[in-house]
Design an enzyme around this catalytic site. Structure first.
Site, PDB file in Angstrom:
ATOM      1  N   LYS A 154      85.252  29.818  30.309  1.00  0.00           N
ATOM      2  CA  LYS A 154      85.712  31.177  29.975  1.00  0.00           C
ATOM      3  C   LYS A 154      85.332  32.166  31.075  1.00  0.00           C
ATOM      4  O   LYS A 154      86.153  32.930  31.538  1.00  0.00           O
ATOM      5  CB  LYS A 154      85.036  31.713  28.686  1.00  0.00           C
ATOM      6  CG  LYS A 154      85.199  30.896  27.459  1.00  0.00           C
ATOM      7  CD  LYS A 154      84.546  31.595  26.274  1.00  0.00           C
ATOM      8  CE  LYS A 154      83.024  31.693  26.326  1.00  0.00           C
ATOM      9  NZ  LYS A 154      82.289  30.449  26.283  1.00  0.00           N
ATOM     10  N   ARG A 213      70.162  27.747  34.054  1.00  0.00           N
ATOM     11  CA  ARG A 213      69.952  28.735  32.994  1.00  0.00           C
ATOM     12  C   ARG A 213      69.078  28.131  31.897  1.00  0.00           C
ATOM     13  O   ARG A 213      69.263  26.976  31.550  1.00  0.00           O
ATOM     14  CB  ARG A 213      71.311  29.118  32.386  1.00  0.00           C
ATOM     15  CG  ARG A 213      71.833  30.440  32.852  1.00  0.00           C
ATOM     16  CD  ARG A 213      73.265  30.638  32.446  1.00  0.00           C
ATOM     17  NE  ARG A 213      73.481  30.630  30.991  1.00  0.00           N
ATOM     18  CZ  ARG A 213      74.630  30.985  30.409  1.00  0.00           C
ATOM     19  NH1 ARG A 213      75.647  31.364  31.162  1.00  0.00           N
ATOM     20  NH2 ARG A 213      74.781  30.954  29.112  1.00  0.00           N
ATOM     21  N   ARG A 247      73.777  25.069  21.042  1.00  0.00           N
ATOM     22  CA  ARG A 247      74.881  26.000  21.332  1.00  0.00           C
ATOM     23  C   ARG A 247      76.210  25.411  20.882  1.00  0.00           C
ATOM     24  O   ARG A 247      77.070  26.117  20.373  1.00  0.00           O
ATOM     25  CB  ARG A 247      74.919  26.337  22.830  1.00  0.00           C
ATOM     26  CG  ARG A 247      73.771  27.243  23.227  1.00  0.00           C
ATOM     27  CD  ARG A 247      73.616  27.299  24.726  1.00  0.00           C
ATOM     28  NE  ARG A 247      74.676  28.024  25.379  1.00  0.00           N
ATOM     29  CZ  ARG A 247      74.987  27.880  26.673  1.00  0.00           C
ATOM     30  NH1 ARG A 247      74.324  27.024  27.419  1.00  0.00           N
ATOM     31  NH2 ARG A 247      75.952  28.595  27.191  1.00  0.00           N
ATOM     32  N   ARG A 262      75.439  22.837  35.808  1.00  0.00           N
ATOM     33  CA  ARG A 262      75.680  24.235  36.204  1.00  0.00           C
ATOM     34  C   ARG A 262      74.428  24.836  36.847  1.00  0.00           C
ATOM     35  O   ARG A 262      73.315  24.627  36.398  1.00  0.00           O
ATOM     36  CB  ARG A 262      76.074  25.048  34.971  1.00  0.00           C
ATOM     37  CG  ARG A 262      76.245  26.533  35.277  1.00  0.00           C
ATOM     38  CD  ARG A 262      77.118  27.216  34.282  1.00  0.00           C
ATOM     39  NE  ARG A 262      76.483  27.415  32.997  1.00  0.00           N
ATOM     40  CZ  ARG A 262      77.096  28.054  31.988  1.00  0.00           C
ATOM     41  NH1 ARG A 262      78.323  28.519  32.144  1.00  0.00           N
ATOM     42  NH2 ARG A 262      76.486  28.212  30.836  1.00  0.00           N
ATOM     43  N   ARG A 299      82.322  36.130  18.572  1.00  0.00           N
ATOM     44  CA  ARG A 299      81.868  34.761  18.387  1.00  0.00           C
ATOM     45  C   ARG A 299      81.705  34.426  16.918  1.00  0.00           C
ATOM     46  O   ARG A 299      81.334  33.307  16.582  1.00  0.00           O
ATOM     47  CB  ARG A 299      80.511  34.594  19.069  1.00  0.00           C
ATOM     48  CG  ARG A 299      80.555  33.869  20.406  1.00  0.00           C
ATOM     49  CD  ARG A 299      79.137  33.851  20.912  1.00  0.00           C
ATOM     50  NE  ARG A 299      78.838  32.828  21.857  1.00  0.00           N
ATOM     51  CZ  ARG A 299      78.776  33.028  23.174  1.00  0.00           C
ATOM     52  NH1 ARG A 299      79.083  34.187  23.689  1.00  0.00           N
ATOM     53  NH2 ARG A 299      78.402  32.047  23.953  1.00  0.00           N
TER      54      ARG A 299
END
Ligand code: AMP
Length: 224
Positions: free
Chosen positions: A16, A163, A174, A130, A91
């Site tokens: 996104k 992260r 998540r 990531r 969300r």
């Protein structure tokens, strides 16, 4: 021109943020990412950051009231007149309803919700590789989009890190949170007639092509 009020919806790691950021090259619209706003608040140690940190670190959602207030304030700023790109909000159904009400106050509605659709396995693969820079959150991937120098951001030279919420246990939470709380929005916006589904399993350039195609149809619909 009618304002372009866009929402990007998708699992964590669906891309996104990458797609919403790329859209900036096509449309000069303010980009509002609740995750970025919250992470900055955490970095700065503001009251918002202190409240949000525990939820974020465990992969849970920050309470609706907090995030709704934050986005409401942001959308009321003058620069959203021609539209905006929302990434990571809404969300939950409650957030979606609040967004609808906020826009109704301005005589507007959500123009389109771009749902970037990616399977769970791919999400885990993407998130575990990531790396983001400490300065601005520019995002890289060790396999798919490696930085030129291992531990430095190509754009601003700052250090690259994993992260906190990309660690495996948090990623699992998540994903669970996404399935329980956020996935129902796909139906919600489908019923509202604004959902645009995009296969997000391909490389970023290809997904961008599909997003562009969707937006082109919106502009055409507007002209009819
Ligand atoms: P993101 O960068 O969008 O993946 O967001 C990172 C984290 O920030 C999420 O896992 C949540 O803890 C929190 N967060 C971001 N956006 C929202 C939202 N709309 N509602 C609740 N929590 C959020």
């Amino acid at each position: 021109m009618t304002p372009l009020n866009l929402v990007f919806l998708g699992a964590p790691g669906a891309g996104k943020g990458t797609q919403a950021q790329r859209l900036k090259d096509d449309f000069d619209l303010p980009y509002v990412a609740t995750g970025d706003i919250l992470r900055e608040a955490v970095r700065e140690g503001t009251p918002l950051g202190l409240e949000a940190k525990g939820f974020m670190d465990s992969g849970a959602l920050v309470p609706d009231a907090v995030v709704i207030g934050l986005v409401g304030e942001r959308l009321e700023q003058g620069d959203t007149e021609d539209g905006f790109v929302l990434d990571g909000f809404p969300r939950t159904i409650e957030q979606a309803e609040a967004l609808g009400k906020e826009l109704a106050k301005m005589g507007r509605t959500v123009t389109a919700v771009i749902f970037i659709d990616v399977g769970d396995e791919e999400v885990v693969r993407r998130l575990s590789g990531r790396r983001v820079c400490v300065k601005d959150g520019h995002s890289f991937h060790v396999d798919f989009d490696p930085p030129k120098h291992d531990d430095r951001c190509d754009i601003d030279g700052s250090r690259l890190i994993v992260r906190d919420d990309d660690k495996p246990d948090t990623v699992r939470n998540r994903l669970r949170t996404f399935r329980e709380k956020t996935a129902p929005l796909v139906d919600y916006y489908e019923k509202a007639g604004v959902l645009k589904r995009v296969d997000g399993s391909q490389a970023p350039d290809e997904v961008q092509g599909r997003v562009r195609a969707v937006l082109a149809t919106l502009r055409l619909e507007e002209k009819v």
